[in-house]
Write an enzyme that holds these catalytic residues in place. Structure first.
Site, PDB file in Angstrom:
ATOM      1  N   MET A 314      36.663  51.846  27.413  1.00 10.89           N
ATOM      2  CA  MET A 314      35.835  50.803  28.006  1.00 10.89           C
ATOM      3  C   MET A 314      36.169  49.436  27.410  1.00 10.89           C
ATOM      4  O   MET A 314      36.211  48.419  28.114  1.00 10.89           O
ATOM      5  CB  MET A 314      34.350  51.122  27.805  1.00 10.89           C
ATOM      6  N   GLY A 315      36.429  49.405  26.104  1.00 12.19           N
ATOM      7  CA  GLY A 315      36.807  48.157  25.454  1.00 12.19           C
ATOM      8  C   GLY A 315      38.130  47.628  25.975  1.00 12.19           C
ATOM      9  O   GLY A 315      38.253  46.450  26.320  1.00 12.19           O
ATOM     10  N   TRP A 317      39.438  48.325  28.810  1.00  9.09           N
ATOM     11  CA  TRP A 317      39.267  47.951  30.217  1.00  9.09           C
ATOM     12  C   TRP A 317      38.800  46.501  30.344  1.00  9.09           C
ATOM     13  O   TRP A 317      39.246  45.769  31.229  1.00  9.09           O
ATOM     14  CB  TRP A 317      38.266  48.883  30.895  1.00  9.09           C
ATOM     15  N   HIS A 318      37.941  46.059  29.430  1.00 11.08           N
ATOM     16  CA  HIS A 318      37.479  44.680  29.481  1.00 11.08           C
ATOM     17  C   HIS A 318      38.606  43.700  29.141  1.00 11.08           C
ATOM     18  O   HIS A 318      38.617  42.571  29.648  1.00 11.08           O
ATOM     19  CB  HIS A 318      36.304  44.470  28.517  1.00 11.08           C
ATOM     20  N   GLY A 319      39.541  44.121  28.319  1.00 13.48           N
ATOM     21  CA  GLY A 319      40.652  43.231  27.977  1.00 13.48           C
ATOM     22  C   GLY A 319      41.298  43.618  26.667  1.00 13.48           C
ATOM     23  O   GLY A 319      40.687  44.278  25.822  1.00 13.48           O
TER      24      GLY A 319
END
Length: 387
Positions: A314-315, A317-319
């Site tokens: 998830m981290g 995925w954010h960038g």
């Protein structure tokens, strides 16, 4: 609203004008993706064709075979365009982000869900126009909420009764007004009027105090958290409201997240459709695979490995920046700590009080833990320490 009016009139009289739905969708997508930079629209077209090719070749394969590695290969191929887009800022090579357009993440989540549910045998058949309609449902195309194909298909294939549609119109108007309040009044106050001033004050302590830490940073933490919630929740309410006007019960994305009693409860209330997507299609499948192959035996260890894997993904995925990764690790550690506390609490139920005071303290503690994580997520520490 003018484009929606014929759809709403049709639903009021018990009819769904499918051809007009398609025309209205095309018009809105043209305005959105071709109104400025045409490259976004071209990228969207090629992306949809690419994902369609993957979904329907895998559907054809799945009717006869069910090899795990073939399935994994299709999932990897489905997320490759998103990976390229996410890597583009890191590599600073625009040639690899040919699929870059608004909302690629949310379309990818939908495409991967369909491939996974085809593999599970839940989706046994899907027509090309059904796939495109699901993928390009315009109220949710840019930032969600992330619907599920079978739930969405049930809505668009049926026409609500007059009473049901009146309820949808009522909820749609309420959510539209609430979205206006959240995004353009409260979100504007915190994000446009307050946040820039607090940020300037916070950065003024750079080099003046150890690590630039100050009470201004604490204020920034709360102001940014409020802005993040009201801005995003307001947009999500717009998406759900427009869906309701179209006779579709798109799931809600937020459910009073700042009233959460613990961090697990928070993720059941915050960006619900995304957190549930990650839970169902990453976390649970990873747990099943680890248990099935007996890679780990201790269930607590398995759950903890799952949390770390889930929130790291998830981290990323954010960038690909350190503060997004730290944000993910922070929430993984929070989930691990929360589970450990719940196990301890279960064993010492008689010694640990449970009343309104402890409930209020749990909400207060969770709220502050979440706000601290949003402060990490905001990137303010990067500006204080490295920029």
């Amino acid at each position: 609203m003018l484009l929606l009016l014929p759809i709403m009139i049709g639903l009021w009289f018990g009819k769904r004008f499918r051809v007009y739905d398609f025309i209205a969708t095309v018009i809105i997508l043209i305005i959105t993706f071709f109104g400025g930079n045409m490259s976004q629209g071209i990228s969207l077209i090629f992306y949809v064709l690419y994902e369609m090719l993957l979904v329907f070749t895998y559907l054809s394969y799945r009717k006869k075979h069910n090899n795990f590695w073939i399935f994994t290969g299709y999932v990897v191929l489905a997320i490759i365009p998103l990976v390229f887009v996410k890597l583009d800022p890191l590599l600073k090579n625009q040639t690899i982000s040919l699929f870059a357009f608004l909302g690629i993440s949310y379309l990818t989540f939908k495409a991967v869900e369909i491939i996974m549910e085809i593999r599970d045998g839940v989706i046994k058949d899907i027509k090309p126009y059904e796939f495109v309609r699901f993928l390009l449902f315009f109220p949710t195309i840019s930032s969600g909420p992330i619907d599920r194909f079978r739930r969405f298909q049930k809505d668009v294939m049926n026409v609500p009764s007059r009473d049901e549609y009146v309820e949808l119109l009522h909820s749609g108007v309420n959510r539209l007004m609430q979205g206006l309040l959240y995004k353009f009044i409260i979100g504007y106050f915190f994000g446009t009027l307050l946040l820039p001033k607090i940020q300037i004050l916070t950065l003024s302590y750079k080099g003046e105090t150890p690590l630039g830490l100050s009470w201004a940073l604490v204020a920034y933490m709360y102001v940014y958290s409020m802005y993040l919630f009201f801005d995003f929740a307001g947009y999500s309410l717009f998406a759900v409201a427009i869906s309701n006007f179209m006779g579709v019960k798109t799931p809600m994305n937020f459910r009073a997240p700042f009233k959460s009693h613990n961090i697990k409860d928070f993720w059941n209330r915050w960006h619900i459709t995304l957190s549930f997507w990650f839970r169902d299609f990453i976390y649970m499948r990873l747990m099943f695979t680890v248990i099935k192959h007996k890679w780990l035996k201790n269930r607590v260890t398995i759950a903890n490995v799952g949390y770390i894997t889930l929130f790291l993904i998830m981290g990323f995925w954010h960038g690909e920046t350190w503060y997004y990764i730290v944000y993910g690790i922070f929430h993984a550690c929070a989930m691990i700590t929360n589970d450990a506390w719940l196990r301890f609490k279960k064993k010492h139920r008689k010694q640990i009080p449970s009343n309104k005071f402890t409930e209020a303290f749990a909400i207060f503690l969770t709220f502050n833990v979440v706000c601290f994580s949003f402060m990490i997520f905001s990137g303010i520490l990067d500006k204080l320490w490295f920029v």
